[in-house]
Design a protein around this motif. Structure first.
Motif, PDB file in Angstrom:
ATOM      1  N   ARG A   1      71.306  42.016  53.704  1.00 46.54           N
ATOM      2  CA  ARG A   1      71.229  41.741  52.269  1.00 46.54           C
ATOM      3  C   ARG A   1      70.593  42.929  51.537  1.00 46.54           C
ATOM      4  N   TYR A   2      71.332  43.431  50.528  1.00 40.10           N
ATOM      5  CA  TYR A   2      70.895  44.566  49.719  1.00 40.10           C
ATOM      6  C   TYR A   2      70.593  44.066  48.310  1.00 40.10           C
ATOM      7  N   GLY A   3      69.371  44.333  47.829  1.00 33.96           N
ATOM      8  CA  GLY A   3      68.945  43.823  46.532  1.00 33.96           C
ATOM      9  C   GLY A   3      68.811  44.928  45.492  1.00 33.96           C
ATOM     10  N   PHE A   4      69.033  44.559  44.206  1.00 36.66           N
ATOM     11  CA  PHE A   4      68.989  45.514  43.101  1.00 36.66           C
ATOM     12  C   PHE A   4      68.252  44.885  41.914  1.00 36.66           C
ATOM     13  N   LEU A   5      67.288  45.622  41.382  1.00 33.86           N
ATOM     14  CA  LEU A   5      66.569  45.251  40.164  1.00 33.86           C
ATOM     15  C   LEU A   5      66.649  46.423  39.187  1.00 33.86           C
ATOM     16  N   ALA A   6      66.648  46.128  37.870  1.00 37.86           N
ATOM     17  CA  ALA A   6      66.634  47.191  36.861  1.00 37.86           C
ATOM     18  C   ALA A   6      65.577  46.882  35.811  1.00 37.86           C
ATOM     19  N   CYS A   7      64.857  47.924  35.374  1.00 37.61           N
ATOM     20  CA  CYS A   7      63.783  47.764  34.410  1.00 37.61           C
ATOM     21  C   CYS A   7      63.673  49.043  33.574  1.00 37.61           C
ATOM     22  N   SER A   8      63.216  48.928  32.313  1.00 40.55           N
ATOM     23  CA  SER A   8      63.113  50.096  31.443  1.00 40.55           C
ATOM     24  C   SER A   8      61.683  50.317  30.963  1.00 40.55           C
ATOM     25  N   ARG A   9      61.278  51.588  30.959  1.00 39.71           N
ATOM     26  CA  ARG A   9      59.999  52.006  30.373  1.00 39.71           C
ATOM     27  C   ARG A   9      60.256  52.713  29.032  1.00 39.71           C
ATOM     28  N   VAL A  10      61.544  52.719  28.621  1.00 37.42           N
ATOM     29  CA  VAL A  10      61.923  53.384  27.376  1.00 37.42           C
ATOM     30  C   VAL A  10      62.789  52.435  26.548  1.00 37.42           C
ATOM     31  N   ILE A  11      62.262  51.940  25.430  1.00 40.51           N
ATOM     32  CA  ILE A  11      63.044  51.209  24.431  1.00 40.51           C
ATOM     33  C   ILE A  11      62.581  51.672  23.049  1.00 40.51           C
ATOM     34  N   PRO A  12      63.479  51.691  22.048  1.00 38.22           N
ATOM     35  CA  PRO A  12      63.089  52.209  20.728  1.00 38.22           C
ATOM     36  C   PRO A  12      62.248  51.238  19.912  1.00 38.22           C
TER      37      PRO A  12
END
Length: 412
Positions: free
Chosen positions: A231-242
């Protein structure tokens, strides 16, 4: 029969019959002696010539039966055409699991230049066939989707806003993209309706996505892909938003952000319990510079400590360095993959997951001319092989990483 003798007054009866009882007794003794000789010979042969034990045992049994007066029955031999064979028990073949491959690219934005190429030449106008072969050969390919798939909404008050008609999602399908990160500074360029259209468009195209949603749980959802039981897992998160309002805590739908990394750390720890390998995509840093911000290494290392097997960075639009931390890589920025007319340097990360050896990482250098992205080794547009140039850039930016001429990475 009688034979009278002359001069005698009596006759003598001569025995003219055989004493069968005595003869049978003699024969038994002869057979017994012969069998004893055979038994002794077979036992001796068993010691010196490894005669099968069954043969010697059979002879002993025959001798015992003769001694006990039991009738010895002889087994009929099998026909010559059917020689006796030992039963062969076939052991089940051990299943061999081939290594899986995963691909990560830099930022993807289907600009008007890219759309024009696609309209005129199809997917060949977006990437070269050789590069596309690398993408489609992977079991899983992941990108940072830095635009909205929608025809709705009003542009935000910011310098650059990106929106693409939903039918262009076919380009991602033709590239073999499986996972898209939506946590970035452009997913809400045209508002919440456009963000919802983006999620729906990707879902309809069979492209899993993470980093945006109607709640924290949706925005921080773990995408899991299974290959051969791994099982391969993926998460996405941002430290840059306007705008702070883009954070899913403040508006729904919204984006998963990590200005305060505690939620990302907690989600990473929980995600690692649900998969064998975990990859975290983080949008961070300053555009158009190779200089890292202090928080990039702080967040990257904390995410590794929380259980991630690699961190894939985006946003700067140029290559930034790579760092091995506790034996696992942090790719601070892979640059633009599909974006403007010209991309001087970008890199694709190829991950090989071997059931025995674990994860290994390699870099595939690439660039774009006239809005078509190609392998660095393809010379028709650049005029020379850019492979060494791009690898040297990454070597210079990555002090604790060894990169060989084939792009294969190891910790220094």
């Amino acid at each position: 029969m009688f034979y009278p003798e002359k001069g005698k007054k009596y006759v003598r009866i001569r025995k003219n019959h055989r004493n069968y009882q005595e003869e049978m007794q003699k024969k038994r003794w002869i057979k017994t002696a012969v069998i004893l000789v055979i038994v002794v010979a077979l036992v001796g042969a068993g010691v010196f010539f490894r005669v099968p034990q069954k043969l010697a045992t059979a002879a002993v049994n025959v001798y015992g039966q003769l001694q006990s007066g039991k009738k010895v029955t002889k087994k009929e031999p099998k026909a010559a055409t059917e020689p006796e064979q030992e039963e062969v028990v076939e052991e089940p073949e051990e299943e061999v699991i081939e290594p899986a491959t995963l691909i990560f690219t830099g930022d993807v934005e289907l600009s008007t230049y890219v759309q024009a190429n696609y309209d005129a030449s199809g997917i060949d106008g977006v990437t070269s066939a050789a590069l596309r072969k690398e993408l489609k050969a992977a079991d899983i390919a992941a990108v940072n989707n830095e635009f909205a798939f929608s025809e709705r909404g009003t542009a935000a008050d910011k310098q650059y806003t990106f929106r693409v008609a939903p039918h262009y999602v076919s380009a991602l399908n033709e590239l073999g993209i499986d996972v898209a990160g939506l946590a970035n500074n452009h997913s809400l360029d045209y508002g919440q309706d456009a963000l919802l259209d983006t999620i729906q468009t990707l879902n309809d195209a069979g492209i899993d996505n993470t980093g945006a949603g109607n709640s924290m749980d949706e925005a921080a959802r773990l995408v899991v892909k299974e290959i051969d039981g791994i099982r391969y897992g993926f998460l996405a998160c941002s430290r840059v938003i306007p705008y702070a309002s883009w954070d899913v805590r403040n508006v729904q739908p919204g984006l998963f952000t990590c200005y305060d990394p505690s939620e990302l750390i907690a989600r990473t720890q929980a995600a690692k319990e649900q998969c064998d390998y975990l990859f975290v995509l983080v949008h961070w840093g300053i555009e158009h510079t190779t200089q890292l911000e202090a928080y990039q290494s702080q967040i990257g290392q904390a995410v590794i400590d929380a259980g991630a097997d690699a961190v894939i960075g985006a946003h700067p639009h140029v290559l930034q360095g790579i760092e091995y931390y506790n034996g696992k890589p942090i790719f601070y920025s892979l640059g633009n993959f599909i974006f403007n007319q010209d991309i001087d340097q970008t890199a694709i990360v190829k991950v090989t997951a071997d059931p025995e050896a674990g994860l290994s990482f390699a870099l595939i250098p690439a660039y774009a001319r006239s809005a078509t992205t190609r392998l660095a080794s393809e010379t028709e547009a650049a005029g020379y092989d850019k492979t060494e140039e791009i690898l040297n850039t990454l070597r210079d930016l990555s002090p604790n990483v060894e990169i060989d001429d084939n792009g294969i990475m190891s910790e220094r």
